[in-house]
Write an enzyme that holds these catalytic residues in place. Sequence first.
Site: not given
Length: 546
Positions: A490, A527, A260
């Site tokens: 995601d 995600h 991330s």
Amino acid sequence: MNPLRGAARAASRSLRASGLVQHHDAASPIATRKHRLPLNGSIHQAPWRSIQTNPPRRGAQSAAVREEDDGSSGPRIQQDSSSNPAMSFPCLDAQDAKSASLSARSLNSGPEPSYNTGHHKLFHCDEPLLLDWGGILPEFDIAYETWGELNADKSNAILLHTGLSASSHARSTPENPKKGWWEKFIGPGAPLNTDKYFVICTNVIGGCYGSTGPSSIDPSDGKRYATRFPILTLEDMVRAQFRLLDSLGIRKLYASVGSSMGGMQSLAAGVLFPERIGKIVSISGCARSHPYSIAMRHTQRQVLMMDPKWARGFYYDSVPPHTGMKLAREIATVTYRSGPEWEKRFGRKRADPSKQPALCPDFLIETYLDHAGEKFCLEYDPNSLLYVSKAMDLFDLGHSHQVATRKRREENAKRIAKNGWKVQAGDPSCSLTLPDKPYEEQLSAAAPMNEPVADNGDSSSTSTGPPQDLVAGLAPLKNHPVLVLGVASDILFPAWQQREIADALRAAGNKQVEHAELGEDVSLFGHDTFLLDLENIGGRVGKFLG
């Protein structure tokens, strides 16, 4: 005429004819209702009462409920002109109760929570840190934790970069046995194998888990920075981390690893210090922030800043903006997981189908979001959320952006050499004005109206390959082994953004790029897959590191 409306009028006429409901007249503008119908249908004398059990809030009461004196010696009569009672809002009552509870906290400690994930090490740097946008930290702290042993030539160190709101506590330690956010990914025989590697994880500057951030004390006046804290970038965070590495005597990392926001930092570390890094791992990240993720973070910041308790950032020693934080986290949670997973997990189920639908959390997915927001709202400093998320928005490893940043840093360094470290009020680094005119739709210079645009699902790429500006920006990594991982489910960092990284690296001449994308048949966790999938994410990372 609407049949329901006609029926209602007919019923009203019937009641008036029976004497149960009196007409208004000029002499007596207040309609006095002397009778009511009980459930069994019989009639008896009684003052009329509202069917609403709980009185509405002050605003609703003034509009819907009036108390009038009919001139008699009897009780005052309550008049309710609404056809239905006002709803109750337990979700708002809970927020009011939380504010009251926070207000009642000890004046000695203040209501602001202590953001602490337990024992960590602390690096203090007395050397000022010049930030990319001209701000200055005259000194700073970095909280960090380590696992494994550093070998004799200090060549086995792995720097692990965190996501937006994570602390340095990625794995449990003897000093802090609480499970870390990447607990199963670090340890003996794990993907980040501590039998072989010395793993370092820091809390980023701008954060609130021990590293210098907005909630820290400004050494110049002994007060909290609050929103006097300067705007920073992910590259600023990386530069601070390398000051820590210098203090540990680590000249070159075996690998830089992150997911991330950490995946963004991992790439930035390689671009800033290519000679000091061996391998690079970027999971569910990007090489430059794109409009969707910027828009979602903007929305989170706006709902937080619109909370009156935010007080333009100076809420310390007062009630923190917990409601704004809760809502911001709920928005974030929507982007962290995926539609397919929620369809299987929640569907259209309501929390209690036997109850009347409500405007407060009612569907299971709503209660899930409500819980996620409530759990987080006092665990992370609101100002840190603002600053760190803004740093993510500013991220761009394109060549032109890097050139502009270097030029700005050089100019600021010259200014500092001439005027000293202290930034004066009105300095461009701490001022902002809104545009004179709101945004208006513009015709794209790259795609005139008379030319069709191919819809390939990636507005940033063309048929000729990745953007050349990004290819040039990632050129410092052309000799590094790089692993890029993405997840098809995601929505915050879509898989095309990881493909853009891999394509740009290859176009820059890198022949050691490994790129993998987990399809929805493998992961529906969106995600957050990087936190949950030890087999597919962890397995590939472990194999790549060796």
